[in-house]
Design an enzyme around this catalytic site. Structure first.
Site, PDB file in Angstrom:
ATOM      1  N   PHE A  13      38.840  72.430  66.986  1.00 34.14           N
ATOM      2  CA  PHE A  13      39.020  72.001  65.601  1.00 34.14           C
ATOM      3  C   PHE A  13      37.722  71.415  65.032  1.00 34.14           C
ATOM      4  O   PHE A  13      37.132  71.962  64.087  1.00 34.14           O
ATOM      5  CB  PHE A  13      40.174  70.992  65.555  1.00 34.14           C
ATOM      6  CG  PHE A  13      40.297  70.211  64.270  1.00 34.14           C
ATOM      7  CD1 PHE A  13      40.222  70.825  63.037  1.00 34.14           C
ATOM      8  CD2 PHE A  13      40.521  68.840  64.311  1.00 34.14           C
ATOM      9  CE1 PHE A  13      40.341  70.095  61.855  1.00 34.14           C
ATOM     10  CE2 PHE A  13      40.660  68.100  63.144  1.00 34.14           C
ATOM     11  CZ  PHE A  13      40.556  68.730  61.915  1.00 34.14           C
ATOM     12  N   ASN A  34      35.357  76.486  77.063  1.00 39.03           N
ATOM     13  CA  ASN A  34      36.091  77.216  78.101  1.00 39.03           C
ATOM     14  C   ASN A  34      37.441  77.719  77.600  1.00 39.03           C
ATOM     15  O   ASN A  34      38.188  78.362  78.335  1.00 39.03           O
ATOM     16  CB  ASN A  34      36.282  76.359  79.355  1.00 39.03           C
ATOM     17  CG  ASN A  34      37.154  75.145  79.131  1.00 39.03           C
ATOM     18  OD1 ASN A  34      37.601  74.875  78.011  1.00 39.03           O
ATOM     19  ND2 ASN A  34      37.402  74.391  80.186  1.00 39.03           N
ATOM     20  N   GLY A  38      40.490  75.215  72.940  1.00 44.59           N
ATOM     21  CA  GLY A  38      39.821  75.871  71.818  1.00 44.59           C
ATOM     22  C   GLY A  38      40.353  77.275  71.601  1.00 44.59           C
ATOM     23  O   GLY A  38      41.096  77.815  72.423  1.00 44.59           O
ATOM     24  N   ASP A  58      32.572  76.297  81.178  1.00 46.95           N
ATOM     25  CA  ASP A  58      33.195  74.997  81.410  1.00 46.95           C
ATOM     26  C   ASP A  58      32.092  73.973  81.652  1.00 46.95           C
ATOM     27  O   ASP A  58      31.325  74.096  82.612  1.00 46.95           O
ATOM     28  CB  ASP A  58      34.121  75.098  82.627  1.00 46.95           C
ATOM     29  CG  ASP A  58      34.891  73.819  82.910  1.00 46.95           C
ATOM     30  OD1 ASP A  58      34.491  72.755  82.405  1.00 46.95           O
ATOM     31  OD2 ASP A  58      35.884  73.887  83.661  1.00 46.95           O
ATOM     32  N   VAL A  59      32.011  72.953  80.792  1.00 44.49           N
ATOM     33  CA  VAL A  59      30.907  71.993  80.894  1.00 44.49           C
ATOM     34  C   VAL A  59      31.009  71.103  82.127  1.00 44.49           C
ATOM     35  O   VAL A  59      30.046  70.398  82.455  1.00 44.49           O
ATOM     36  CB  VAL A  59      30.805  71.098  79.631  1.00 44.49           C
ATOM     37  CG1 VAL A  59      30.486  71.923  78.408  1.00 44.49           C
ATOM     38  CG2 VAL A  59      32.064  70.273  79.443  1.00 44.49           C
ATOM     39  N   ALA A 116      31.074  62.595  71.513  1.00 45.77           N
ATOM     40  CA  ALA A 116      32.261  62.318  70.700  1.00 45.77           C
ATOM     41  C   ALA A 116      33.185  61.387  71.459  1.00 45.77           C
ATOM     42  O   ALA A 116      33.915  61.802  72.359  1.00 45.77           O
ATOM     43  CB  ALA A 116      32.972  63.625  70.360  1.00 45.77           C
ATOM     44  N   TYR A 147      42.852  59.883  79.025  1.00 44.63           N
ATOM     45  CA  TYR A 147      42.011  60.157  77.856  1.00 44.63           C
ATOM     46  C   TYR A 147      41.193  58.927  77.477  1.00 44.63           C
ATOM     47  O   TYR A 147      39.974  59.002  77.302  1.00 44.63           O
ATOM     48  CB  TYR A 147      42.884  60.593  76.680  1.00 44.63           C
ATOM     49  CG  TYR A 147      42.119  60.965  75.436  1.00 44.63           C
ATOM     50  CD1 TYR A 147      41.286  62.083  75.418  1.00 44.63           C
ATOM     51  CD2 TYR A 147      42.231  60.214  74.269  1.00 44.63           C
ATOM     52  CE1 TYR A 147      40.585  62.434  74.268  1.00 44.63           C
ATOM     53  CE2 TYR A 147      41.538  60.557  73.128  1.00 44.63           C
ATOM     54  CZ  TYR A 147      40.716  61.666  73.129  1.00 44.63           C
ATOM     55  OH  TYR A 147      40.017  62.001  71.989  1.00 44.63           O
ATOM     56  N   THR A 177      41.684  62.349  62.465  1.00 40.27           N
ATOM     57  CA  THR A 177      41.081  63.326  61.562  1.00 40.27           C
ATOM     58  C   THR A 177      42.019  64.516  61.405  1.00 40.27           C
ATOM     59  O   THR A 177      42.730  64.884  62.338  1.00 40.27           O
ATOM     60  CB  THR A 177      39.721  63.787  62.107  1.00 40.27           C
ATOM     61  OG1 THR A 177      38.875  62.638  62.299  1.00 40.27           O
ATOM     62  CG2 THR A 177      39.035  64.749  61.153  1.00 40.27           C
ATOM     63  N   ARG A 188      50.076  65.697  67.547  1.00 38.86           N
ATOM     64  CA  ARG A 188      49.658  64.623  66.654  1.00 38.86           C
ATOM     65  C   ARG A 188      50.508  64.632  65.396  1.00 38.86           C
ATOM     66  O   ARG A 188      51.088  65.648  65.008  1.00 38.86           O
ATOM     67  CB  ARG A 188      48.168  64.763  66.333  1.00 38.86           C
ATOM     68  CG  ARG A 188      47.288  64.340  67.506  1.00 38.86           C
ATOM     69  CD  ARG A 188      45.813  64.536  67.230  1.00 38.86           C
ATOM     70  NE  ARG A 188      45.408  65.915  67.429  1.00 38.86           N
ATOM     71  CZ  ARG A 188      44.134  66.294  67.503  1.00 38.86           C
ATOM     72  NH1 ARG A 188      43.176  65.395  67.399  1.00 38.86           N
ATOM     73  NH2 ARG A 188      43.831  67.563  67.691  1.00 38.86           N
TER      74      ARG A 188
END
Length: 326
Positions: A13, A34, A38, A58-59, A116, A147, A177, A188
């Site tokens: 997003f 990845n 997303g 994949d980071v 972020a 998280y 957001t 959400r």
């Protein structure tokens, strides 16, 4: 000389909106994702552009980018309760190992990195509104801890790289957001309410609805992030809209917008759900000259128009199944 930026979570997003912003500013953009949460649909319109690249990666694994990098924006992470409750280990890994890899890449490339973070570092706050100096009230072993603590660790390791390795870092604490490209079924409040309204279902409010949120339209958030990246400020900064509203009143606003003749129903409050959420944006206003410009009524109308334009089968789509992560 044209600058080059890597955006992890680039098919998500916020990541997709960041890709658009940096392309519009004349940057070469590499989006990395990845695709666990997303979606390539968010960036498929960018593939035809010569200054855009996509890396399916994949980071949490070693990151290799050839050539120079001027900036890294680390936005790879599950970001909604329905995501991080299903994939808690991956959520922790992307906050820890993923951030470590991105910071290592920034160090190797001499790049500035913006990570972020989130208002969730404040937990269920005992201070209201939340300033950057507040340390938070977080349950590390609760269901949301995977998280919250991943983001708190992200901030700690980022500051460690800044002070020990002299990496040029920025930390943005993002408050609620909303806008086009949110997933309707990500758990959400805003997309959940709109999805239920589109399907003609009753709107679900948890608890008595007195808990508050402060909703920022995505264009405003992206502007704040862009300004923070290019600023000289290296401590955490809140970016969000301080206009606070109870979730019950917010559900009523959604009903008024959609014109649906459905009811509001109440369910038990989830564990560790924050009772209040409102950013103090004094720093953003004074240092960045930034404040939100899109009011909630206008932002909701834009967002509802986007969701309503989707094929009806998208309205009923269940959240994607996740792969097992050990």
């Amino acid at each position: 000389m044209q600058k080059r930026v890597l955006i992890t979570g680039g098919a998500g997003f916020l990541g997709s909106h960041l890709c658009e912003r940096f392309l519009s500013e004349g940057y070469q953009v590499i989006a990395m994702d990845n695709l666990i949460t997303g979606d390539l649909k968010n960036i498929e319109h960018l593939f035809k552009l010569k200054d855009f690249e996509f890396y399916h990666h994949d980071v949490t694994k070693y990151i290799h980018i050839s050539g120079k990098l001027d900036y890294i924006l680390h936005f790879a992470s599950p970001a909604s309760p329905i995501d991080y409750l299903k994939i808690p280990i991956q959520t922790l890994k992307v906050g820890a190992m993923g951030t470590h890899n991105c910071l290592g890449l920034a160090k190797a490339k001499g790049a500035r990195i913006l990570v972020a973070s989130t208002s969730e570092v404040y937990g269920d706050p005992l201070v209201h509104p939340q300033t950057e100096e507040y340390w938070g009230n977080v349950n590390p072993v609760g269901p949301r801890g995977v998280y919250d603590e991943a983001k708190r660790y992200m901030e700690s390791i980022t500051m460690a790289y800044h002070t020990f390795h002299r990496v040029d870092t920025r930390i943005v604490r993002i408050f609620n957001t909303y806008g086009p490209r949110m997933r309707l079924n990500d758990g959400r409040a805003l997309p959940a309410f709109i999805g239920q309204a589109l399907r003609g279902e009753d709107l679900t409010v948890f608890g008595d609805g007195s808990q508050t949120r402060s909703f920022c339209y995505v264009d405003d958030l992206i502007e704040g992030i862009y300004r923070l990246l290019l600023s000289d400020y290296d401590l955490p900064m809140n970016i969000g809209n301080p206009s606070e509203i109870s979730l019950l009143d917010f559900a009523r606003e959604v009903l008024q917008l959609t014109g649906n003749d459905v009811k509001i129903v109440f369910k038990p409050l989830p564990a560790d759900d924050p009772k209040q959420r409102q950013p103090d944006i004094t720093k953003a206003m004074n240092i960045l000259g930034w404040q939100p410009m899109v009011g909630r009524k206008e932002g909701l109308e834009r967002t509802y128009a986007y969701f309503k334009s989707l094929p009806p089968e998208e309205w009923a789509k269940e959240p994607k199944e996740f792969v097992s992560v050990k």
